[in-house]
Structures are given as C-alpha cells and as structure tokens.
Design an enzyme around this catalytic site. Sequence first.
Site, PDB file in Angstrom:
ATOM      1  CB  CYS A  43      -0.034   4.366  -3.184  1.00  0.00           C
ATOM      2  SG  CYS A  43       0.370   3.498  -4.713  1.00  0.00           S
ATOM      3  CG  HIS A  85       2.529   0.653  -1.982  1.00  0.00           C
ATOM      4  ND1 HIS A  85       1.293   1.277  -2.005  1.00  0.00           N
ATOM      5  CD2 HIS A  85       3.046   0.903  -0.755  1.00  0.00           C
ATOM      6  CE1 HIS A  85       1.079   1.865  -0.844  1.00  0.00           C
ATOM      7  NE2 HIS A  85       2.121   1.649  -0.064  1.00  0.00           N
TER       8      HIS A  85
END
Length: 1291
Positions: free
Chosen positions: A648, A1214
């Site tokens: 990510c 994230h």
Amino acid sequence: MGNRIYSANGGADPPISLAQARAHLSNEEFVRLQNAFGRLKKSQLNLDDFSKHILGGANVPEDAKRSLFKFFAGGGDAITFDKLICALVGISRSEDVQNSFIDEHKEFATWGLRPPLLTIPINDAYINFYEVMSYVTHLSVSEVQDLERVFLRHSQGAVMLVQKSWESAAAGCFPESFVKRLLRVFDDNVDGEVDFREMVCGVSAMCRGPLPSRFAFLASIWDEDADGHLDEKELTTMYEEMRVPQSARIVATSGHGGARAAPVDVAQWAMTHPEYVKELYAWAQEIGHICFGLRPETPAVELEVVRGYIRRMERSGGALPAECNILSAVWHREWESRLERAAGAAPNEKHECPSPIDNSPLLSNIDPFRASAKLPCISPENACLRRDLTNAEWLAIPRVLWSALVRWHGLLRPTDEIVRRRLPYGRCPPDAVAEFRVVEGGERDELEMHPVYVRFDRRPRFSTTGSVNGASGGEPREAVAWAYAQISRFGRISDLLSYCAKELRVPDQDLRLWLLTSGSSCSLPSSPSTQSIVSALSSSSQPASSAAAAATSTTSSSPAPSTIGGSSNSPSASPSGAPALLDDPSARVCDVTASGGDGEPVRMLLEQRDRSTGVWPEEARFARSGASIAQSSLRGPAVGLINYGNFCYRNAAVQCLARVEPLSRRLMEKEAELRQALSRRPSSSRKAFSAALQYIHLLREMRTSGKKNISPVSFNDAIRETRAFDHALQHDCEEFVSFMLQQLHDLLKEPAVEQQQPLPAKANGGKKKEKEEKENEEEEEDVEDSEAAAKAWRDYVSKDDSLITTLFTGQLRSSLVCKECSKRSACFDPFSALPVPIGFENVELFEFIVILRDGSRPIRHGLRLGRDATARALAQYAAERTGVAAGRFLLYRLTSQCRQRFALVPPAEPLGRAMPNAQLYLMEGDDQSLPAVHRRMQHNQEAYLLGAATGHIVLLFGVPVMVKPEISGAVTGRSLYDDVWRQLKRFISTPPPSFASRALDPCEDVSAGFPFSLSLVDETLEWCAVCPPLRFCRGCAVRVDDTPAFAGGCVPPGATLAVDWQPIALYLKYNHSQSMAFSEDATVASARDAHIRPSSLDNCLRKFAASETLDDPMQCKRCKRKTKRDKHMDIWRLPRFLIVQLKRFEYIREEGRMGKCKRVIDFPLSAFDASPYVKGGGGEKGVNGKEGGGGSGEEQIYDCIAMANHYGELDAGHFVAYARSGEEREDGEQGWLLLNDCAVREVAESEVDKKGAYLLFYERRRQRRSIIGEVAAGDDEDSDVDALTESVSHI
C-alpha cells in the site's frame, strides 16, 4: 455427575466419599456447583484457577494456598469436579475433616470455630435492589427486572435518562408537552434526569395501585414550580388543556390555607369527573405499558391499552414511522378474541392466554435461503413474505408496540419478526410494495414488503504474505455461502457492511463487498506459472480485450476477472460476469443492482483485510490472475493499483508522483529515447535503471490502457531486484518516494561539468594549499549568505542536475551560532522532501478530581504535564487554586485493570505510571487522615463455588471522601461516623413531598442512626484489613461508641475506610446523581483542547525553523575552545513541486521505542502562501540557464495536488492517497479522488481526510492550468522542463 471411583493415579483418598458429600448438599447447591464449574469450561483446575475461582483472589499466603490446593487435589496437580465437591463439603460441613485438616495445617486453626461458608445465607443485609423496589412499590421483582431491560436499552447502558433518551423512550407517539412534563414528574430529586429508581417508582404510581393515587400522581404534570401544590395559574392551565367547562372547574383548594390545590384534591375531582381526565389517563397507561415496558396486570388492561394506542394513532392521521413491523391479522384476531373472553370471565375462572406471535400465514413457502443452505440472517429484516398477500391479511404497527407485544407474549420463532421500511409513494416497483393508508384522507404510505435479498459468500482465510508469482504464500480456497440479509432497495452498501462487521465483531473498514452477477464465479483459477503471469502483465499495455483474453487463456477452471473499460460504470455490465468491487459505501443498493427479488438473490463476496499485512485477499487473487477489477463507483479518469502484498505504501507513492504532470508527461515522451540510449550500455549497468523504466511503463499503462485498475507486477519485481525494500514488510511511503525520485534522477541526470572539462593536474603541495584556502574561507565572516547560497547551488547543479532537480529540489540554510561570542557560520544543503515536526510532545494529559474536607462539591481539573511529573506538581497546582497548603494534599488512584485497587500514589512516583486505566483523586488530608470509599455488597446472582470467597460481589460507586475527626487523643468510633456523616449527608435526598410516588419505609428515617456502617479494608476494597486472609472477612464494622475505633490506636498500612450503606437507605434515599456529580473546571476543556486540537502547517513550519541548542560542544575559532552552539534551520529556496513530510513517526527516548503522533494537522488545499517561510533572495540561474528554485523574491503560492495518508499504528498501518482530479463537481466544489489501492472513488474537497495526512504534494502556482491534462502554453517553468529533456544522449 454420578458417584465416581478415583483412579489409582488420582492421588490420596478424598476426605469424604462423593456419596457422603452429596448427602450434605441440597439439590439447589449441587446444581449451583455444577453450573459454576461448567462455566469455567475446564475439566480440571490448576493452582491459578483455584486461586481465582475458588479463593476469589483473596490475599491468602502462598504457603497456605498451596497447602489448601494440595488438600483439594488429593495430593495431585489438578482438581476435578468430584474432588472439588468432596473437599468443599468436607472443609465447610464435616467436623472430622476440619479437625484432621487443622491438625496437619496449624495456620488454618481459626477454621475450627468459624469454617468457611459454602453457601451465603440470604438476609436483609444483602437484599438486592429489585427486592427493595418491589417492597416499596406495587410491582413484583420480575416486573422491576423487565423495566430495567427497557430502561437500559433506552439509556444505552447509562445510569440516567436525559431529555433526549427520555423522548426516545416515548417513541414520538405522544404530545411533546406531555412528554416533557412527565419527565419533570418522574424526576423525584429534581436534577433534570431520571434514574432507574425514579423510573420504577413513577411507573408504579402512574399505572398501578388505587385509581385516586394514579390521578394524584398525574396532577403533578401541571405543578410547574414543583412545590407539591397547584396554584390558581397552574389549575387554569390544567382546565384549559383538558377542555373543562367553567361549570366543572371545582377542584378543592385545601393546601396552603385554601389558596392551592393538593394532588389529592385533584384526584378527588377526577374521580367524579372522569370524562375530562380520560384522555390523559389513557396516555399515561400507554406510555407506562407500551413504551416503558410494564406488563399489564389483567387481560382487560392489555386490550384497552393496545386498542387505545392504535385508535389514537389512527385519529392523529400521522404516517407510519420509517421502520415498522408486520403483524399477521390471523394472530391479531386470535389475540383480541382470547383477551375479550378473559376480560369477561369470572375472577376465578381459568382463561386461555394469547399464544406467542405467529406470522407464519404471511411467510412464503419458498425461501431461497432457509430451504436449502440454512443460512443465518444478519439483518433486522429477515422474512420472505408471500407475493399474493392482501392488505386484509396483515397490519403495520410501530416498532414500540411490536416490542411490547413480544415482551408480553414472545415469538413462536425468530423469523416471525418482520421489519419493513416505509417509503415515499411511487419509489419502488409496484410488485415490491404494498399501499397502506393510515386514515381516510391521510397521506399514502408504501411499505417495501419485498426487499432485496443478499447472499454473502466468504473464503476461508489464507496467507497473503507470499509473492504474486506463487513462490510462497497460500492459495485462497473456494468461497462458500456464509449468511444472508434483507435490505431495502434504498439501503446503502454501508448498511450491509455494518451487518457483517457486527456479526464478525471486526471494524467496518476491514471489510469490503464484491458484487457477483449470475454468471460470475468465486472459484480460484489454478496458479499460473511465474512466466505466464509476468508476461501477461508486462503486455498490459495491450487493449483491454486482449489482456482479458490472455488472462482467460491462462486458466480454464473458472472465468477470469474481466477488464471493465473506463466508460462502463455498472458492475453488472461485466461482459464475462466478473466480480465488481463495491467501493462506494454510500451507494444505494438499487444503484448497483436491479436484481434481488424472490428466487433471484443478489450474491456478494465478503472480503476481510488481513490485519497483519494490510492485504486484501481478493486483490492478491486478481494479481495472480492478471486481470483488472471492475468497480461500481462513478469516477473520473483514474486507475487503481492492486495490492497483492504489503504494497500500500508503494501504491500511494506512485499515485501521488503520477500527479506531477510535467514529470509524467516528459517521461512518457522520452521513454523510447531513454530505452534506446540504455540499450547501448552494458547489460550489467542497465539493471540499475530497471525500476525507473518500469515506473515509466506503469505510468503509461495507467494513462493509456483504459483499465480501472491494474496489477503492477513488473514494477514490483523491479523494486525487489534493487533489494531496497523487503517484500513481506510494511515500509514508509516517504522513503519510497525518495527512492523513486533518486532512481529517476539517476536515469535523467545530465553529465557533470567537471566531467566535461578535465581537471588541471595538481602539484605536490596541492592538497596542503587547498586545505589552507578552505580554512581561510571559513574564517571570513563577511561573506553574504546570498553569495554562499548561490555558490552552493551552482556547485550542486553542476554535479547533480536533472529534471528531478528542477522540479523537486529546494535549498535549506543551516546556521550555527556560538552561545559565547555569537559567531555564526552557515551552510546550504539541497532537499527534495521537507520534513517538518508536528509536535510530538513528551507530555501527558492528567485529569484529577480535587476533594476538600469542607464537604463542598468536588471539582475535576485538567493539566498537561511531562510524563515524569509527580504528585507534587498536582498538589502545588491545587494549593494555588484552593488556598490549602500543598503538603496537605494526598493523591490516590483507583485502578480497574484485572482487579480494582485503591492506593496512595507515592509523592516521588512519576504520574505516567499511575495513569493507565486509573482515576486520580487529589484529596485534602495528611498522615492522620483516612480515605473513605462508598461500597455496596450484594449477593452473587451467578453460580459460585465457595460462598465465603465468591458468594458476594463488591461494587463501588460515588466519589471518595477524606476522614479525619477533629478530636484530641484516640479516634473513637462515634467521631469517625460523625465526620463521615458530615460529608455524606448532602447525598441523602430531602424528605418526600406531601405526595410520594411510592410507599415509605421506616428504615428511611435516618434521624435515629447512621444509614451506613464503616469498616477497614485493604487496597482491593474487598477484604478486611484487620482480620487474617483465611477468615475471608469482608470488613469488620467499626462500633458506633466512644471506644477507640482501631485496635492499638493505629491504622494498618494501606487500609481504606469502606462505607457500606444499608440497602433501604442506599436504594431509596441515596442520591446517586449527587454522589457522582462534580464540577468541571475550565482547565479540563482547555487541557483537552491543547492536547488533541489540530495544529497547523504554519505551526509545523515555525517549529522547523525554531532554534535548538546542540548537546555536544564544538570548537569555536574565535573563542579558541569548545562552546555550545544554537542551530537554526531556514528554507532558502523552494522547488516548483514541494513535498512536505509531516513527521508522525519519531523515536521516544524515554520509552526506548518508535511512536506515532496522531495529532491532526490543518493545512490549506489551495493557495498556500509559503513566502513568509522563505529566507533566501531571488533565484539564481543554474548551469543550463534555468532558475534553480523559488526565492523570497518570487510569489510562493502553492496548491495541493496530492497527499498520502497513513492510518493505524507503526507496524500494522495502511497508506491511501488523495489526488486532485482537476474537475469541478456539480455542487461547485473541487473534485478529488480517493485512491485506496485498487479502489478509486470521487470525493468532494470537503471530504478529503486531513486527519491522517502524512505526505503533502504541492505545486507552485504560476498561472491557471489543469492538474491532469495539458499544461497551458507560455509557462516558463515548462520551458525549463523542455530544455532539460531535449536530449538524453548522455545516458
């Protein structure tokens, strides 16, 4: 359990046989012991289990504990249920066993006279709240418990009903003025809130007991001043609202010398004029029974209440609530018939009660889920209705009435609860709704009788940490049906996610849904080889149809996910039936699918993110298949990047860099030329540029392939070859941005000037001469910073000049100032990302309650102090605020972690150690003072093993007080009670008015004695501080006399005074709202605001430029010795594209770890003026005649074009990206894109989440131009870019 025989290896013989033990136990006791042992879900108990569940955590000495455990285990190392029964009965009820055990273990000698109780006898000392309330009201214990369940639902677990929750409990079914006045009537202690005691008393007075008493209670509705009487104005208001004619306004006025009417006067008038109070009385009965949960005492009352409620709803002409329940007309007719027969029966005649609610006549015989798969339903709507239903077969009732009927009669089966939504007329297909008219002439309602069916499939969890080419990691298995839900066509995808999250007990953000069309498949294709995947993805610049065909040819076990072109926005439009990601939670169900009726359920795949890696398993699957993901959201020209590993951070970095239009455009224009130039180099040197070339290829694919998302396999493989980032670990997005800029810089770098012109040869003394020149240069203090900066910039660009330098490189000035002689030296360094501190302060927010001995209201204060601050800092602050000497304050903490403890905080102990899960009390007192804590002892309603240890539950409440009798000599019991009562009597409610809502108990009269007892307990507040632990004493009561309160005149160390209230006084007179109440000082709000309020980019930049003193001294040529230096950092020039890194991750030296600062930083998305922070002069020309960067002479206005956000913690977070779309929305706001790996969604500028911002990408404003698309002509900075990219022949 049966009479079992001990095995040979089971240890010594039990003290008594199992049969003898059973003979000493009643059936109730044996069942209790069975249930208590069964709740532990263990077949045997070890020493820790024995200490916790049998001894109740009492402070039994370790040696005694082991001896007792050995006795219970029969010499073994574990206790079975049979051994437990024999030992418990023997030690508590057999004199022979007790004597033999005490002879062997002398430390248990006290058990000879007072053995531990196996069962705690029930007595008035531990009578529970339900019994007390049943005793003083007209309600039974079970009815009080029923009321509590309804109360807790409306109060959401709180101890009070405030105005909002009170109105919610009334369900909006009654006049607003009536509901507000009723709150005041129920509020017995006039604190603006209704606690459960007041609720029980009010419902009892309003709905039970003699009819005159009910009327007298309702008369208080008009008592505005709450004085217990109605004056002339209040009586007039009552007459007018009940529409009483002048001739009937004859209420007697017996109170206050004939000037006011008492409630009993109103009740007498109401008994003779029932026609005027009939409506008010009906409201009271309906709200008490239907809304507040009281079960009707007779069938006639139930019939009257329900019929009156329905008639009133019909007369009002109002529409149905947004959600209502469907009730079978067959059951409703049977219910009416049985209640009518019961109401007309003789008092002693038996009658048939209504059966549980049965809606089976409304249900379809064909249920697409229950008939075959037996799937559970996870939504409130859970029934499949017949398609041929007529309006005569069902009734629509509000949910509050449905809940009341279910409480009274129950449900035959869970599926009989049918919830349907009311919709505006004409919104649904005609075959999915039923028209419902409230009254003749009223507005039409449509009930969505046949909502959408959704079936959720799930895959078993699998490893996602492996590589995409199958080198490692597990393969996902076939998805299986998991659950189903019903939802309105106008429900949202977020509602479905909430249902799933609640069922799985995971956060909503960890779940996603994929739409599976009738032709789609969830089965996983067989893993293609590494070569086939790489070749398929490396050719992804082909047309979409070719890529899909290539992916399909890779496997034949199931259709591969198809590629959806940019012009197709409907997930059901997938040509090959590929799953579509429902990436917009706000989308309505009817927007993403047209199916979902009976026999044709909507199929969705539920995906759960791997919390350890941040990977979405379905993205990994799509990466393996080599295809793109169809999405449901409508968005602009952007492409998502599939995250099939811990990537990510890469996806967010690539999405942000792709928004730098000059760089992206030039890289794609010169790709062929760059590849051709590299082909002339040796193969060994070409590998160093592989990552940069793959980035260009990825960039072209993102812009030209027409896909909605792609899997960057070739790019990630090239990154892996560099060995700069571990594939299996999470990395920093800023580090990856810097890495990619360096890779592109090396690819585009121009030849250095020094390499173009050979350097002159140096003589033998060249090095010495160069050193002397450098020293002379350092000693010159009159060199202007502008000249030094220009020279440093020329030197830098002459060696490292490229398109990256032109676009991203700025210049910093670092100054060192001697603290002795103020000599200043400066150096100038380039930067490509500006790291700014956001205020990772080593401070903690401390909230504490200051309690004085004068009986005044406690006050909560808030301070922000260093983590190493001690209790002295709080005491000094309290001394300044209260005038009490700092030395007279003691800090106590009440912790509830694992076990509750109330203990003194040592004055020198850092507060950081006292803070976790602790409430702090700063109390006025000294070494002779003793804290007192409110305690309530009650029977353990759950099954327990040893009554002496676990038969009671200790509950704490209220705010503690500090006790110190002002007498000379030894403290007596009476003086102790007097001092406690002086501080606690304000918690006792005032005498009741002339009319009370309940019966009065003689024990409520506190004038004859104290309503509590005092005892010394240890810091756990559960056990006596005086008696030995083996006595299991909960605290010896201090006598109320003139003898010394404590044996020997001293208090045991760590002891606390427990205030054990008498049940009657506690439940009926004690004002809990007052005991918990404390004022809140303004420092609490200000400290909280300072601790969590958003900072600004301006503050961050000022902190960046703030002066700091270096730890190590440095040699000063002027002082001729080492001195301390102050260091200053300034921005000298800014680049065209400014990357700002908000330093959220810093090393916490005191804790020896890295931490993340979650403070919100506010920053402008447009028109950010950076001029005040730039100290440099005008820009200097570079070696190619270009301007190197922005100085203070230029306009420094920047617009944010992209940003990378980080969510979660350091190790398990994230990254997502936001990017400006360059388009204006219909609502006038600037359009942005949320790029969350493969999911891309349009958002408004106001929806851009600044809370998690980590990297900010700004572009300097020159003239208006699009962020995505062609740049306006005449831009001189673009001319610089053209000049740099005209030739790449140097590679």
